[in-house]
Scaffold this active site. Structure first.
Site, PDB file in Angstrom:
ATOM      1  N   GLY A 148      31.586  39.471  40.892  1.00  0.00           N
ATOM      2  CA  GLY A 148      30.551  40.355  40.392  1.00  0.00           C
ATOM      3  C   GLY A 148      29.709  40.918  41.520  1.00  0.00           C
ATOM      4  O   GLY A 148      29.739  40.430  42.653  1.00  0.00           O
ATOM      5  N   CYS A 149      28.933  41.946  41.210  1.00  0.00           N
ATOM      6  CA  CYS A 149      28.123  42.618  42.225  1.00  0.00           C
ATOM      7  C   CYS A 149      27.004  41.710  42.730  1.00  0.00           C
ATOM      8  O   CYS A 149      26.866  41.501  43.941  1.00  0.00           O
ATOM      9  CB  CYS A 149      27.573  43.928  41.678  1.00  0.00           C
TER      10      CYS A 149
END
Lengths: 344, 344, 344, 344
Positions: A148-149
């Site tokens: 994920g970011c």
């Protein structure tokens, strides 16, 4: 290598198209979609007019296995948990940009995502790959789970400290901030311009689904406590900053701290450790695959503050996925990704 | 009451003009400046065309004492330390919006501000007034020191916890974010549009001059440890958010937490405690004098997260200064300030 | 080919560095500056850390002639008029991004720019090159004058109509809008964030120095009347839109209009004529070298409206300069420039 | 006077609440809605917490006629054409902010709005009131049709020229630009932050429904030709600028032009004509009811350029509606509206 992209009408997909269009080793052979089949991609994304001529195709696992060497899934969370197994069974190699295969513990997934988890057998086969931390494990994998970011920015900021075992258990707080494109093309009142412009919001307080992802990897690196992790929405399109706070066991000079980080990332082409006293801003990595890190130690409080910035659509999504594809197929890690940030 | 404003060409001064123009009890009789005497204010601020007709006047303490009942100083930090004593000696009543009289300890001032402190005698006479926390002390004062923008948001967020003695010493971390107008009309490369737009920056890491101001008041309220306080620049004009982290001694339900805050602020017209699960965004207080507060407790970590938002030019500067003036002269605390935020 | 860049600390220079860093045929060998010699470029532009390692060098025409095959001048207007002749005399090949060699008539230059013009002999030798309109003329030139940002968007929007002689003389009005980066790193009150954010301004009414540049080229193409040309500042960093109005001699269908534009630009890789009813927005060309054009004809008024958008730092400055360099040295016109816009 | 508001959950309604909350002569007695009955308004608009305590009520014409002296309709276009007649029949006085009663010619309405027009009898009774141009006509009216945002800025910019009969027929072009809040809380892909931020768009080319509204009033003022009118979306929340172009019969000095405008608006409290050479920007009227106008004449082309700016939610909607209500009930025209713009 022949690449297929599923879900190219989201922002992660658009960014994959931008990168792969100029990549020396990959060629986009097809773009798949569940809803706009038969339309040219530039109907949805006029900026691609004359660049990427593809017509959107229907999702068909058998065909996709035949026509592609790798498929990127840039679909909404929850879609990949069903689609990836079908593709894998048909023989595709899959790089999944969603959260569906990141958590090894399916109960965690169901608690934090409020959805049914992917089949356990495929979760077990999936390799979670944040290349700077676990490059070795990727070879031969058929299903790569792209981080994920927020976890990317946060884990790259924390890893050197955690590996060196110098953080007090229970001391880590992460105050994370993101541009709006993290929400993708979600059409909702909360995502419209007039609500977000000139506004700063906190959201999902204590409930962000990236918390277990960060904790899972921290545990692997050697930090066992739960973290405090809050997320904010900043009125800008791109960029993530994680401001990371932790308390050191004993004391530490900023020079030692810098050396620790520099040694850790010395051969990592996409991590840039800034000089002492210099802190990165999000724009300094815009539209690039870099993660820039600034470090500080405060004598008054015995606390370290780490600042880690990425472009959420690049190192936080599409850029990292291509980096993983490079590693998977034995290309240069930086192939197709060694361009400068866009500034200003 | 007759009001004079010094430094009306900054943003704090502009906001004073906006408020006082519609105030039922005050009348702007003169605007003073060190550099543009003889010019109409609308030469500098065209938005005031036809509203405030004043010509800028030279600073002359004797005249000012004669013609005004109160003088607001909206000048750069460092100017007030010299100007206020002159005005006070001439007989003026002064409300100072700068940082020059906030710190009781002149060594602290000189360390954090990197400037010479104001004369000790005047610092002793100055009353630091954040009305929700020390309304009583203001009566009869000749020199009111108006709190800083970050300290206002942060202290209002922390006060109920600190007064109730439920925070572990050493556990407080404040991650603060501000819109750009906090830098005023500073003409510098770092303040130009193309550098700040689509960008998120951390600045003055461990060195912000508001740290000792917050610590001074926390100590008064009963919390003695140094704090970790970091500040970020957000691409928007107005607004401050302090995200405040602290660890509780023992446990606490969110209901108890909410009751604590609600009781503390029940008769404070400018503080709005949000319901559990609801958190304020900066736009919800834009152009108003409100401070909105959201609260949360996380069982997993035993940590409280408080979100406190203000408009930095209003409750963080001009609005609070007028609130102080209201209290000083015995008017309704909300006089001239009871208008709605501007949304969107 | 070895490239030198003078003035790389401006935004045009930064964009040249971004493009040329990834260009297959050019290599940046030196960056020259008048003020920060000896410093690494990443001191000024941290986003280039680890990408472009150059130390800024002093301007020395003799050395520059020896070490470079071409020099880009990305300096402030008025500097090139003096510097270019020195470099040319020393033997350099120069691509000038300023306005100093664009106007053939020195009186026009002095009237509109309010500065002394460059030496007439060099102006005569300079080739003004907007490649889509006069590609042929560039070969063998030693001094290429790169067009302005507004003229590029405007002339590409107008050229097909003018060449086809279907516009009424005196009917052309151009309403142009630009992002703020057009003002470069100018440090002035008018350029700071809080003044420009959430604001739309008109500026240089009837006085923009790009008016004579547009008229000079229109005359060459066959339109002789003065134009009305107004410019506006839009709160965004990049992008120019020229909305162009003109009256047609007789009538014309939108199909005919589209065919005219499409035929005109059919072999021009950087101009994208949109389908009837579709109009480009500035973001659809962001960070790319494209000029996108939308067309319309209104029966009610007999008026054509043309919309032409570019990225002011790319097709409006650095991108077009590299396009010119490609043509000058016989490389593919699109070499180093055939990347996708960055979206969103 | 007792005020009811229908549709307060849109931005126009929110702005009515902001103004009327501080109005000396009106009191908000009820807020009506078609969908969120029983909810407190602060559920939808948290910024109103503690300011406007109202619970949203069901629309009931009979009750509304009994409980209110005037009802503002801030509903979507198309809703008022049905709702207003019901309210009027029940005895309400209605100020309608939609476009449903503006066009006297129902065929025009149906052509431009692509909807069924309101009943002809009510259209005939409706008074279109742009107070600076037709203040007299409003007295005794039961149905006031409040002008559109673009028409307000444009007509105030054009009226003095048209009344003075100095514009050439067929010469008028209006290039209009608006902030995003003009689209209200519309939840659509085109309205989300990442699509609009850092972007400039043209929309409804030659098809904006405000064209016939402007032409209808121009005809009344004495200008008979169709106009060219294009609209652009600017990445900001509030503000409209109309840049208006026209050709003068004969010549005219800027001094004469200025005198013409100044005489025309000398006793109009909300129109500020700027000095020659000074042009207003949208921020200079933000959150206020002002319309600021800048004028210029260009000798080279014989063309006038007029710049007219308003806040689209204020003078372009809610502010003007309250101005109309003031006039209707005989209050000061500026009552509740004489506050300063919010700057910056």
């Amino acid at each position: 290598m022949r690449v297929g992209i599923v879900g190219a009408t989201g922002y992660g997909g658009a960014e994959l198209l931008r990168i792969l269009h100029s990549h020396p080793n990959f060629e986009i052979v097809a773009i798949y979609t569940s809803s706009q089949q038969g339309r040219n991609i530039h109907y949805h994304y006029p900026h691609l007019t004359g660049i990427i001529p593809s017509t959107l195709e229907e999702i068909d696992p058998i065909k996709m296995a035949k026509n592609t060497d790798v498929v990127f899934l840039a679909v909404p969370t929850g879609v990949a948990s069903q689609l990836a197994p079908e593709l894998l069974s048909a023989g595709c190699v899959v790089i999944d940009l969603t959260g569906d295969f990141r958590l090894k513990n399916t109960e965690d997934y169901e608690y934090w995502y409020k959805r049914k988890a992917a089949p356990r057998e495929w979760i077990e086969k999936a390799v979670y790959s944040l290349p700077e931390l676990n490059k070795a494990s990727i070879k031969g994998s058929k299903l790569i789970s792209n981080p994920g970011c927020y976890p990317t920015a946060t884990l790259l900021g924390l890893a050197p400290l955690v590996k060196a075992k110098i953080l007090k258990e229970g001391s880590v707080i992460i105050d994370a901030k993101s541009g709006v494109s993290g929400a993708g093309q979600t059409v909702s009142l909360g995502n419209i311009y007039s609500e977000l412009n000139e506004n700063l919001k906190i959201y999902k307080v204590n409930q962000h689904q990236h918390i277990p992802e960060i904790e899972q990897m921290l545990q692997e690196l050697g930090y066992d406590s739960p973290i405090t992790f809050q997320t904010h929405l900043v009125p800008m399109t791109r960029g993530i900053m994680s401001t990371i706070y932790g308390t050191v066991e004993g004391s530490m000079s900023e020079d030692e701290l810098w050396k620790l980080y520099n040694d850790f990332y010395v051969d990592k082409p996409f991590v840039r450790v800034r000089d002492i006293g210099i802190f990165p801003s999000t724009k300094e990595v815009a539209a690039s695959n870099f993660c820039d890190i600034g470090i500080s130690f405060d004598d008054r409080t015995g606390r370290i503050t780490i600042v880690s910035v990425i472009d959420n659509l690049m190192k936080g999504a599409a850029g990292q996925a291509v980096q993983n594809a490079n590693l998977l197929f034995g290309f240069e890690e930086t192939a197709g990704l060694n361009f400068s940030p866009v500034y200003p």
